[in-house]
Design a protein around this motif. Structure first.
Motif, short mmCIF file in Angstrom:
data_model
loop_
_atom_site.label_atom_id
_atom_site.label_comp_id
_atom_site.label_asym_id
_atom_site.label_seq_id
_atom_site.Cartn_x
_atom_site.Cartn_y
_atom_site.Cartn_z
N ARG A 1 -1.14 -12.20 -5.81
CA ARG A 1 -2.05 -11.27 -5.14
C ARG A 1 -2.62 -11.98 -3.92
NH1 ARG A 1 -3.62 -6.92 -8.20
NH2 ARG A 1 -2.82 -6.93 -10.31
N SER B 1 3.53 -7.50 -3.04
CA SER B 1 2.44 -8.10 -3.81
C SER B 1 1.15 -7.34 -3.52
CB SER B 1 2.25 -9.57 -3.43
OG SER B 1 3.39 -10.32 -3.74
N PRO B 2 0.34 -7.07 -4.55
CA PRO B 2 -0.87 -6.28 -4.32
C PRO B 2 -1.96 -7.04 -3.56
CG PRO B 2 -0.53 -6.71 -6.67
CD PRO B 2 0.58 -7.36 -5.94
N TYR B 3 -2.74 -6.29 -2.77
CA TYR B 3 -3.90 -6.84 -2.08
C TYR B 3 -5.02 -7.02 -3.10
CZ TYR B 3 -7.86 -7.27 1.09
OH TYR B 3 -8.97 -7.73 1.75
N ARG C 1 -0.23 -3.01 -0.45
CA ARG C 1 0.59 -4.16 -0.84
C ARG C 1 1.07 -4.89 0.40
NH1 ARG C 1 2.17 -4.12 -6.18
NH2 ARG C 1 1.44 -2.30 -7.31
#
Length: 193
Positions: free
Chosen positions: A101, A90-92, A176
């Motif tokens: 996120r 999952s992206p930061y 991520r």
């Protein structure tokens, strides 16, 4: 010519005539294939089931991650650890608390919330709300706090301890959620109450 050897057993010998007749051939004198009596079949079934269960008990834990082995199944810490691991990739995003996120404390907040525990929003507030523990007492599912000083206000990052010196965390912008080895000794540990 190869001689055929026959294994003798009371069950098969009782059913076979003691001597073959004059017209008997080697195929006719071979021991018939017989099923074992019901009591032996039942024992073999129980032994087979026990063997399968023993093999599973030995094999399955080795297939699980180190963190899952050390965390007690069903505890909020173990559940939170599993939630964090499920968010791998999952992206930061600064200020994000999921479900797609996360920032660092957003990941820990989301993970413990899904495990049924409420914790504060920021890394420093999470540190102040946990029971502080020594590194030698850490367990999978504990929080790991990165700091620059000697007070709780110096906490700048948080992750969930995964065992083996690793944490699940949302590192920084452009990165991520990932499992990573703890890269510094400037960490404190806290256990969610």
């Amino acid at each position: 010519m190869t001689a055929l050897h026959r294994v003798s057993s009371p069950e098969t010998d009782a059913a076979r005539p003691s001597s073959p007749g004059p017209a008997a051939t080697p195929a006719a004198t071979a021991a018939p294939v017989r099923r074992p009596p019901a009591r032996i079949s039942a024992r073999l079934s129980r032994l087979g089931a026990a063997s399968v269960l023993t093999a599973a008990a030995v094999t399955v834990p080795s297939l699980l991650s180190g963190a899952a082995q050390r965390a007690e199944a069903g505890t909020p810490a173990a559940l939170a650890l599993g939630v964090a691991a499920s968010k791998k990739g999952s992206p930061y995003q600064w200020g994000a608390t999921g479900p797609y996120r996360f920032d660092c404390s957003g990941l820990t907040l989301y993970s413990f919330k899904r495990a049924g525990k409420a914790i504060p929003r920021t890394a420093a507030a999470q540190y102040n709300s946990t029971r502080h523990i020594l590194a030698r007492s850490r367990k999978a599912g504990d929080l790991v706090f990165f700091h620059t000083g000697s007070s709780g206000s110096s906490v700048y990052h948080v992750g969930i301890y995964a065992g083996g010196g690793n944490i699940w965390h949302a590192p920084k912008t452009g990165a991520r959620v990932r499992l990573e080895h703890i890269w510094t000794h400037h960490v404190w540990y806290g256990r969610v109450r």
